[in-house]
Design a protein around this motif. Structure first.
Motif, mmCIF file in Angstrom:
data_model
loop_
_atom_site.group_PDB
_atom_site.id
_atom_site.type_symbol
_atom_site.label_atom_id
_atom_site.label_comp_id
_atom_site.label_asym_id
_atom_site.label_seq_id
_atom_site.Cartn_x
_atom_site.Cartn_y
_atom_site.Cartn_z
ATOM 1 N N ALA A 114 -43.768 -58.143 7.921
ATOM 2 C CA ALA A 114 -44.755 -57.084 8.158
ATOM 3 C C ALA A 114 -44.018 -55.785 8.421
ATOM 4 O O ALA A 114 -43.028 -55.766 9.146
ATOM 5 C CB ALA A 114 -45.629 -57.435 9.354
ATOM 6 N N PRO A 115 -44.460 -54.689 7.822
ATOM 7 C CA PRO A 115 -43.803 -53.404 8.057
ATOM 8 C C PRO A 115 -43.838 -53.035 9.540
ATOM 9 O O PRO A 115 -44.829 -53.256 10.227
ATOM 10 C CB PRO A 115 -44.637 -52.408 7.245
ATOM 11 N N LEU A 116 -42.730 -52.486 10.016
ATOM 12 C CA LEU A 116 -42.669 -52.041 11.407
ATOM 13 C C LEU A 116 -43.277 -50.659 11.567
ATOM 14 O O LEU A 116 -43.635 -50.264 12.663
ATOM 15 C CB LEU A 116 -41.214 -52.025 11.893
ATOM 16 N N ASN A 117 -43.354 -49.909 10.472
ATOM 17 C CA ASN A 117 -43.910 -48.558 10.483
ATOM 18 C C ASN A 117 -43.233 -47.653 11.509
ATOM 19 O O ASN A 117 -43.891 -46.887 12.211
ATOM 20 C CB ASN A 117 -45.428 -48.598 10.711
ATOM 21 N N VAL A 118 -41.919 -47.774 11.600
ATOM 22 C CA VAL A 118 -41.155 -46.902 12.484
ATOM 23 C C VAL A 118 -41.022 -45.544 11.804
ATOM 24 O O VAL A 118 -40.568 -45.464 10.656
ATOM 25 C CB VAL A 118 -39.757 -47.493 12.771
ATOM 26 N N PRO A 119 -41.443 -44.468 12.473
ATOM 27 C CA PRO A 119 -41.338 -43.146 11.840
ATOM 28 C C PRO A 119 -39.879 -42.739 11.664
ATOM 29 O O PRO A 119 -39.038 -43.026 12.508
ATOM 30 C CB PRO A 119 -42.052 -42.214 12.819
ATOM 31 N N ARG A 120 -39.601 -42.107 10.532
ATOM 32 C CA ARG A 120 -38.260 -41.599 10.250
ATOM 33 C C ARG A 120 -38.380 -40.106 10.018
ATOM 34 O O ARG A 120 -39.005 -39.673 9.063
ATOM 35 C CB ARG A 120 -37.684 -42.318 9.033
ATOM 36 N N THR A 121 -37.798 -39.343 10.901
ATOM 37 C CA THR A 121 -37.840 -37.890 10.813
ATOM 38 C C THR A 121 -36.667 -37.409 9.964
ATOM 39 O O THR A 121 -35.523 -37.766 10.246
ATOM 40 C CB THR A 121 -37.756 -37.268 12.223
ATOM 41 N N PRO A 122 -36.927 -36.630 8.923
ATOM 42 C CA PRO A 122 -35.834 -36.118 8.092
ATOM 43 C C PRO A 122 -34.837 -35.322 8.930
ATOM 44 O O PRO A 122 -35.203 -34.582 9.827
ATOM 45 C CB PRO A 122 -36.531 -35.223 7.070
ATOM 46 N N THR A 123 -33.557 -35.502 8.598
ATOM 47 C CA THR A 123 -32.491 -34.810 9.324
ATOM 48 C C THR A 123 -32.070 -33.520 8.642
ATOM 49 O O THR A 123 -31.423 -32.693 9.261
ATOM 50 C CB THR A 123 -31.252 -35.715 9.439
ATOM 51 N N GLY A 124 -32.409 -33.394 7.355
ATOM 52 C CA GLY A 124 -31.952 -32.231 6.599
ATOM 53 C C GLY A 124 -30.686 -32.527 5.818
ATOM 54 O O GLY A 124 -30.284 -31.760 4.963
ATOM 55 N N ASN A 125 -30.035 -33.659 6.106
ATOM 56 C CA ASN A 125 -28.853 -34.073 5.362
ATOM 57 C C ASN A 125 -29.311 -35.142 4.377
ATOM 58 O O ASN A 125 -29.764 -36.214 4.774
ATOM 59 C CB ASN A 125 -27.788 -34.626 6.319
ATOM 60 N N ALA A 126 -29.207 -34.842 3.087
ATOM 61 C CA ALA A 126 -29.743 -35.739 2.055
ATOM 62 C C ALA A 126 -29.117 -37.128 2.123
ATOM 63 O O ALA A 126 -29.825 -38.131 1.965
ATOM 64 C CB ALA A 126 -29.527 -35.132 0.674
ATOM 65 N N ASP A 127 -27.807 -37.221 2.367
ATOM 66 C CA ASP A 127 -27.156 -38.530 2.438
ATOM 67 C C ASP A 127 -27.708 -39.356 3.594
ATOM 68 O O ASP A 127 -27.995 -40.543 3.457
ATOM 69 C CB ASP A 127 -25.637 -38.380 2.596
ATOM 70 N N VAL A 128 -27.864 -38.748 4.749
ATOM 71 C CA VAL A 128 -28.381 -39.445 5.929
ATOM 72 C C VAL A 128 -29.844 -39.816 5.713
ATOM 73 O O VAL A 128 -30.256 -40.947 6.003
ATOM 74 C CB VAL A 128 -28.200 -38.582 7.198
ATOM 75 N N ASP A 129 -30.632 -38.895 5.188
ATOM 76 C CA ASP A 129 -32.050 -39.167 4.952
ATOM 77 C C ASP A 129 -32.239 -40.321 3.964
ATOM 78 O O ASP A 129 -33.128 -41.162 4.144
ATOM 79 C CB ASP A 129 -32.774 -37.917 4.467
ATOM 80 N N ASP A 130 -31.396 -40.388 2.932
ATOM 81 C CA ASP A 130 -31.473 -41.494 1.971
ATOM 82 C C ASP A 130 -31.192 -42.832 2.660
ATOM 83 O O ASP A 130 -31.860 -43.826 2.402
ATOM 84 C CB ASP A 130 -30.491 -41.301 0.820
ATOM 85 N N ARG A 131 -30.196 -42.850 3.522
ATOM 86 C CA ARG A 131 -29.848 -44.090 4.243
ATOM 87 C C ARG A 131 -30.978 -44.491 5.189
ATOM 88 O O ARG A 131 -31.312 -45.663 5.294
ATOM 89 C CB ARG A 131 -28.548 -43.939 5.030
ATOM 90 N N LEU A 132 -31.562 -43.526 5.881
ATOM 91 C CA LEU A 132 -32.657 -43.849 6.792
ATOM 92 C C LEU A 132 -33.866 -44.364 6.027
ATOM 93 O O LEU A 132 -34.555 -45.281 6.484
ATOM 94 C CB LEU A 132 -33.030 -42.624 7.635
ATOM 95 N N GLU A 133 -34.120 -43.806 4.866
ATOM 96 C CA GLU A 133 -35.239 -44.275 4.048
ATOM 97 C C GLU A 133 -34.986 -45.706 3.562
ATOM 98 O O GLU A 133 -35.916 -46.488 3.417
ATOM 99 C CB GLU A 133 -35.460 -43.327 2.864
ATOM 100 N N ARG A 134 -33.737 -46.050 3.345
ATOM 101 C CA ARG A 134 -33.374 -47.415 2.906
ATOM 102 C C ARG A 134 -33.816 -48.451 3.944
ATOM 103 O O ARG A 134 -34.088 -49.605 3.602
ATOM 104 C CB ARG A 134 -31.866 -47.478 2.681
ATOM 105 N N LEU A 135 -33.908 -48.059 5.212
ATOM 106 C CA LEU A 135 -34.352 -48.995 6.244
ATOM 107 C C LEU A 135 -35.732 -49.570 5.948
ATOM 108 O O LEU A 135 -36.036 -50.697 6.347
ATOM 109 C CB LEU A 135 -34.361 -48.317 7.620
ATOM 110 N N SER A 136 -36.574 -48.822 5.252
ATOM 111 C CA SER A 136 -37.918 -49.310 4.946
ATOM 112 C C SER A 136 -37.877 -50.541 4.043
ATOM 113 O O SER A 136 -38.841 -51.307 4.004
ATOM 114 C CB SER A 136 -38.771 -48.218 4.323
ATOM 115 N N ASP A 137 -36.768 -50.758 3.334
ATOM 116 C CA ASP A 137 -36.657 -51.947 2.494
ATOM 117 C C ASP A 137 -36.699 -53.220 3.330
ATOM 118 O O ASP A 137 -37.145 -54.260 2.852
ATOM 119 C CB ASP A 137 -35.363 -51.918 1.682
#
Length: 105
Positions: free
Chosen positions: A37-60
């Motif tokens: 089940a999705p945890l639906n943890v909010p991810r706030t963009p950091t402004g750094n594309a590399d970091v934001d991509d990695r944080l978005e990967r957590l949704s997998d």
């Protein structure tokens, strides 16, 4: 359409949908309380594309069983470590030049 009767001692929910396929369950995946089940943890963009991509990967990990989380977490950790290393490798402003003061005093 044929009527199927569940075997004795088998709840109707787990009875086979097709009598020729005895292991097939009629339960829908959404009905499984142990399903990921999705945890639906909010991810706030950091402004750094590399970091934001990695944080978005957590949704997998939201769509994987627990034993699949390790691969995602290791991938995210490695990507964040690489992003931090890249920040350290970037040239910054030149270091201030230290000039000795007058020595006559």
């Amino acid at each position: 359409m044929s009527d199927t009767v569940p075997e004795a001692g088998v709840p109707a929910e787990s009875a086979s949908a097709d009598p020729d396929l005895p292991g097939e369950s009629v339960n829908e995946p959404e009905d499984d309380p142990a399903a990921p089940a999705p945890l639906n943890v909010p991810r706030t963009p950091t402004g750094n594309a590399d970091v934001d991509d990695r944080l978005e990967r957590l949704s997998d990990a939201d769509h994987l069983a627990t034993d699949g989380h390790v691969e995602v977490y290791e991938d995210v950790h490695g990507g964040l470590r690489d992003a931090l290393s890249a920040l350290d490798a970037r040239p910054g402003p030149p270091a201030p030049v230290h000039r000795p003061g007058p020595t006559g005093r």
